[in-house]
Design an enzyme around this catalytic site. Sequence first.
Site, PDB file in Angstrom:
ATOM      1  N   LYS A   1       5.302   0.019 -10.010  1.00 36.19           N
ATOM      2  CA  LYS A   1       4.326   1.060  -9.670  1.00 36.19           C
ATOM      3  C   LYS A   1       4.879   2.436 -10.008  1.00 36.19           C
ATOM      4  O   LYS A   1       4.165   3.425  -9.948  1.00 36.19           O
ATOM      5  CB  LYS A   1       4.006   1.036  -8.170  1.00 36.19           C
ATOM      6  CG  LYS A   1       3.579  -0.308  -7.618  1.00 36.19           C
ATOM      7  CD  LYS A   1       2.116  -0.568  -7.807  1.00 36.19           C
ATOM      8  CE  LYS A   1       1.662  -1.752  -6.969  1.00 36.19           C
ATOM      9  NZ  LYS A   1       0.516  -2.431  -7.528  1.00 36.19           N
TER      10      LYS A   1
ATOM     11  N   ASP B   1       4.608  -0.626   4.106  1.00 33.88           N
ATOM     12  CA  ASP B   1       4.390  -1.074   2.734  1.00 33.88           C
ATOM     13  C   ASP B   1       4.241   0.179   1.866  1.00 33.88           C
ATOM     14  O   ASP B   1       3.214   0.857   1.904  1.00 33.88           O
ATOM     15  CB  ASP B   1       3.131  -1.950   2.701  1.00 33.88           C
ATOM     16  CG  ASP B   1       2.683  -2.289   1.283  1.00 33.88           C
ATOM     17  OD1 ASP B   1       3.279  -1.782   0.319  1.00 33.88           O
ATOM     18  OD2 ASP B   1       1.716  -3.057   1.156  1.00 33.88           O
TER      19      ASP B   1
ATOM     20  N   CYS C   1      -7.513  -6.706  -4.125  1.00 35.66           N
ATOM     21  CA  CYS C   1      -6.664  -7.441  -3.162  1.00 35.66           C
ATOM     22  C   CYS C   1      -6.719  -6.780  -1.786  1.00 35.66           C
ATOM     23  O   CYS C   1      -5.719  -6.719  -1.064  1.00 35.66           O
ATOM     24  CB  CYS C   1      -5.212  -7.538  -3.638  1.00 35.66           C
ATOM     25  SG  CYS C   1      -5.012  -8.350  -5.204  1.00 35.66           S
TER      26      CYS C   1
ATOM     27  N   GLN D   1       2.145   1.689  -2.808  1.00 38.62           N
ATOM     28  CA  GLN D   1       1.310   2.724  -3.437  1.00 38.62           C
ATOM     29  C   GLN D   1       1.833   4.129  -3.181  1.00 38.62           C
ATOM     30  O   GLN D   1       1.421   5.069  -3.855  1.00 38.62           O
ATOM     31  CB  GLN D   1      -0.133   2.624  -2.926  1.00 38.62           C
ATOM     32  CG  GLN D   1      -0.855   1.377  -3.383  1.00 38.62           C
ATOM     33  CD  GLN D   1      -1.070   1.326  -4.888  1.00 38.62           C
ATOM     34  OE1 GLN D   1      -1.087   2.354  -5.570  1.00 38.62           O
ATOM     35  NE2 GLN D   1      -1.226   0.134  -5.430  1.00 38.62           N
TER      36      GLN D   1
ATOM     37  N   HIS E   1      -3.389  -4.244   1.946  1.00 38.74           N
ATOM     38  CA  HIS E   1      -3.410  -5.139   0.781  1.00 38.74           C
ATOM     39  C   HIS E   1      -3.156  -6.559   1.292  1.00 38.74           C
ATOM     40  O   HIS E   1      -2.484  -6.734   2.308  1.00 38.74           O
ATOM     41  CB  HIS E   1      -2.283  -4.692  -0.157  1.00 38.74           C
ATOM     42  CG  HIS E   1      -2.214  -5.412  -1.458  1.00 38.74           C
ATOM     43  ND1 HIS E   1      -1.623  -6.654  -1.585  1.00 38.74           N
ATOM     44  CD2 HIS E   1      -2.632  -5.063  -2.691  1.00 38.74           C
ATOM     45  CE1 HIS E   1      -1.682  -7.023  -2.858  1.00 38.74           C
ATOM     46  NE2 HIS E   1      -2.299  -6.084  -3.552  1.00 38.74           N
TER      47      HIS E   1
HETATM   48  N1  C6P Z   1      -1.421  -3.591  -5.657  1.00 37.74           N
HETATM   49  C1  C6P Z   1      -3.264  -2.935  -7.072  1.00 37.74           C
HETATM   50  O1  C6P Z   1      -3.918  -3.001  -8.124  1.00 37.74           O
HETATM   51  P1  C6P Z   1       3.358  -6.568  -5.862  1.00 37.74           P
HETATM   52  O2  C6P Z   1       2.260  -7.341  -6.525  1.00 37.74           O
HETATM   53  O3  C6P Z   1       4.211  -7.443  -4.982  1.00 37.74           O
HETATM   54  O4  C6P Z   1       4.150  -5.712  -6.800  1.00 37.74           O
HETATM   55  O5  C6P Z   1       2.630  -5.500  -4.898  1.00 37.74           O
HETATM   56  C2  C6P Z   1       1.715  -5.931  -3.936  1.00 37.74           C
HETATM   57  C3  C6P Z   1       1.089  -4.771  -3.231  1.00 37.74           C
HETATM   58  C4  C6P Z   1       1.388  -4.567  -1.895  1.00 37.74           C
HETATM   59  N2  C6P Z   1       0.886  -3.524  -1.217  1.00 37.74           N
HETATM   60  C5  C6P Z   1       0.078  -2.632  -1.802  1.00 37.74           C
HETATM   61  C6  C6P Z   1      -0.413  -1.465  -1.004  1.00 37.74           C
HETATM   62  C7  C6P Z   1      -0.266  -2.783  -3.147  1.00 37.74           C
HETATM   63  O6  C6P Z   1      -1.081  -1.891  -3.717  1.00 37.74           O
HETATM   64  C8  C6P Z   1       0.238  -3.888  -3.884  1.00 37.74           C
HETATM   65  C9  C6P Z   1      -0.160  -4.118  -5.316  1.00 37.74           C
HETATM   66  C10 C6P Z   1      -1.919  -3.638  -7.009  1.00 37.74           C
HETATM   67  O7  C6P Z   1      -3.656  -2.287  -6.114  1.00 37.74           O
HETATM   68  C11 C6P Z   1      -1.981  -5.005  -7.600  1.00 37.74           C
HETATM   69  S1  C6P Z   1      -2.916  -6.133  -6.616  1.00 37.74           S
END
Ligand code: C6P
Length: 404
Positions: free
Chosen positions: A224, A198, A362, A201, A121
Amino acid sequence: MFDLNNIRKDFPILERTVNGQPLVYFDNAATSQTPNQVIDVIADYYRNYNSNIHRGVHTLSQEATDAYEGARKTVQNHFNAAHPHEIIMTSGTTHSINIIASGYTQILREGDELIISAMEHHSNIVPWQMLCERTGAVLKVIPMSQTGVLEMDVYKTLLSEKTKLVFVNHVSNALGTVNPIDEIIKEAHAIGAKVLIDGAQAAPHIKADVQALDVDFYVTSAHKLCGPTGVGMLYGKESLLNMLPPYQGGGEMIAEVRFEKTTYADLPHKFEAGTPNIAGGIAFGAALDYMNGIGFDTIAAYEQELLDYATEQLKAIDGVRIYGEAPQKTAVVSFNVNEIHPYDIGSILDKLGIAVRTGHHCAQPIMDFYKIPGTVRASFSFYNTKEEIDMMIKALKRAIQMLE
Ligand code: C6P
């Protein structure tokens, strides 16, 4: 017992309609829905003990502090961290990663190497590119196969005495691939590199044990996994968090402030400057309690059924191509239909009450790899049903008819 009907009653939003149709919410990888048990905890905080934490001797402040620190312990227990102060409450995954990326600025030297994977991401790419710009370190990328599996043989050849840090997502948001993080961590440690995983997910589907993994940093977001937005966590090994400088300066993160010199607070407060998202933090704990009440094994088994069912139904439609066919996946299906733009499919599905995400998610490097502008992504949660998948398939067939 997994009682789907009762579970669905916990989520008031599932009752609503969209464009006159019952809502089918398949955008869980972007953010999950929130059960009453979590909503009530937030409302209870604002109704009954709204107050700043760690600051007041008064009753409300003590109640809020106890609840917030209780949530930190819940997060600690959930991820099996050795100490509560190894859990830094942040605004989410992005914030957590930036704390580490900023912290390594003074530590890295020109020519040091950092490794990320081809399926990250943007949150797990851009902060490291910025770190490389600041330090002269070099970013290397573990490639992936057409099915969306990391090429571990290449990973091993990338590791050297120059490698300082490795960053990989536990689960890919665009493909659903579950990465072999055990092996990734072991190989990195063998040459003395540190690893950040990370878990944004993975956390809604897989209970990670940070001590068993021996991971150096693990990050995730509460939204999430049935919690609120604007809160998340950074797990770090005590010794590493102690070594890193604070990210932001301000209230709460200090031991003593003098104009001549300021000293910093101990963990975890060193990384928690300013008034945090107190209700959010407390609700993060409540969300973990809620999900543990159902059980992560139960959740994973049911979601696998949904994934298998959706994959089978989608594959039966002419022209559908699925991106991400790793043997181990979470409940995410990314797909396109012939040359139809994913946005057009997403818009028609929305008119029919079905929420999916379209675009690059993203994760632009993944789209570049497949030479596509984006995908339609349906991501499932334990409160979804096979009937909802049938509704999506029916709506998709209608969309294809209209668009081809
Ligand atoms: N992915 C998706 O629709 P935040 O925004 O900080 O809570 O998470 C960022 C993030 C980081 N790593 C991974 C693997 C992610 O999937 C995400 C967030 C969402 O896939 C929103 S872009």
